[in-house]
Design an enzyme around this catalytic site. Structure first.
Site, PDB file in Angstrom:
ATOM      1  CE1 TYR A   1      -3.698   0.527   4.073  1.00 56.60           C
ATOM      2  CE2 TYR A   1      -4.947  -1.449   4.575  1.00 56.60           C
ATOM      3  CZ  TYR A   1      -4.381  -0.586   3.656  1.00 56.60           C
ATOM      4  OH  TYR A   1      -4.516  -0.848   2.310  1.00 56.60           O
TER       5      TYR A   1
ATOM      6  CB  SER B   1      -0.840  -0.006   1.297  1.00 54.66           C
ATOM      7  OG  SER B   1      -1.368   1.282   1.588  1.00 54.66           O
TER       8      SER B   1
HETATM    9  C1  GCO Z   1      -6.900   5.102   3.323  1.00 54.94           C
HETATM   10  C2  GCO Z   1      -7.073   4.179   2.159  1.00 54.94           C
HETATM   11  C3  GCO Z   1      -5.747   3.528   1.801  1.00 54.94           C
HETATM   12  C4  GCO Z   1      -5.841   2.840   0.481  1.00 54.94           C
HETATM   13  C5  GCO Z   1      -4.573   2.223   0.010  1.00 54.94           C
HETATM   14  C6  GCO Z   1      -3.564   3.222  -0.346  1.00 54.94           C
HETATM   15  O1  GCO Z   1      -7.760   5.115   4.211  1.00 54.94           O
HETATM   16  O2  GCO Z   1      -5.908   5.817   3.310  1.00 54.94           O
HETATM   17  O3  GCO Z   1      -8.054   3.259   2.394  1.00 54.94           O
HETATM   18  O4  GCO Z   1      -5.378   2.735   2.784  1.00 54.94           O
HETATM   19  O5  GCO Z   1      -6.792   1.862   0.500  1.00 54.94           O
HETATM   20  O6  GCO Z   1      -4.057   1.308   0.913  1.00 54.94           O
HETATM   21  O7  GCO Z   1      -2.423   2.592  -0.816  1.00 54.94           O
END
Ligand code: GCO
Length: 262
Positions: A158, A145
């Site tokens: 995340y 990501s």
């Molecule tokens: C967020 C997004 C990101 C994208 C992606 C970017 O909330 O910033 O959901 O997480 O999904 O991962 O690369």
């Protein structure tokens, strides 16, 4: 073009009943690979996805299993190898996101994001790769990501998982490249999916921010990931190992620009 030939290869794509997972699996399927569809929400959702793949002439079969549950993964891999055959390509795509400032985030929520986004690629790879080692051939692609490189308010768990996944990718490559297994990542930028729907609403500050922050000045179309998926699944990437291919419209290439600058 035989360099990119993946006809007849069996590709397991975790979380491939919708979104980016489905777009990458569809790309591999239209290029001739057999698609092993995975999901965990419902058999109905998997059957619907399999029907969708088949409606485009893609050879697809579905397997419902929880990628964070090692026993389920062991049973599923055995069932797949018995019913479909060897797994030539593995895309660890299944992932979740919880948008909560770290100070307010429950430890359980933090752990769940790490479990799905970082631990499950390890678990699934741990049980698929032994077959690849025996055959001295295989492709593993971990879906990273922007958060493998950048922080953002509210997505700390995340980012921790996706940052960790980048390094897990490098270490998998370090340990498995000698078996002619190529392990790489794909780093999607901001794509129009159900996962980003809450922040991609007209008038939502983040929506405009992304369009302005992205040199391509738009959200990505999930099908834009198919090319990188085919490249990292084919002979064309036989000496590419431990790298993340960012498909992000240029986000990581730039510091961005003020909103009043063209
Ligand atoms: C967020 C997004 C990101 C994208 C992606 C970017 O909330 O910033 O959901 O997480 O999904 O991962 O690369």
């Amino acid at each position: 073009m035989s360099l990119f030939d993946i006809k007849g290869k069996n590709a397991l794509v975790t979380g491939s009943t919708h979104g980016l997972g489905m777009a990458m699996a569809r790309g591999l399927g239209l290029a001739g690979a057999n698609i092993i569809v995975n999901g965990n929400s419902s058999q109905e959702k998997i059957d619907k996805a399999v029907a969708e793949y088949k409606s485009e002439g893609i050879n697809a079969v579905g397997f419902k299993f929880n990628v964070t549950n090692e026993d389920e993964v062991i049973a599923a891999v055995a069932k797949i190898e018995a019913e479909v055959g060897q797994i030539d390509i593995l895309i660890n795509n299944a992932g979740i996101i919880k948008r909560t400032p770290l100070i307010e985030m429950e430890v359980e929520d933090f752990k769940q994001v790490i479990d799905v986004d970082l631990v499950s690629p390890f678990i699934v790879s741990k049980h698929v790769v032994p077959g690849m080692i025996k055959r001295k051939a295989g492709k593993v692609i971990n879906i990273c990501s922007m958060m493998s490189e950048l922080g953002r308010n509210s997505v700390g768990a995340y980012a921790a998982a996706k940052g960790g996944l980048k390094m897990l990718t490098q270490n998998m490559a370090t340990e498995w490249a000698k078996y002619n297994i190529q392990v790489n990542g794909i780093g999607p930028g901001y794509f129009a999916t159900s996962q980003t729907a809450p922040i991609r609403v007209d008038g939502h500050p983040f929506n405009d921010f992304i369009v302005n922050r992205t040199p391509a000045a738009k959200w990505g179309d999930p099908n834009d990931l198919a090319g990188a998926a085919i490249f990292l699944s084919s002979k064309a990437s036989d000496f590419v190992n431990g790298h993340v291919v960012y498909v992000d419209g240029g986000i990581l290439a730039t510091i961005g620009k003020p909103t009043n600058e063209d």
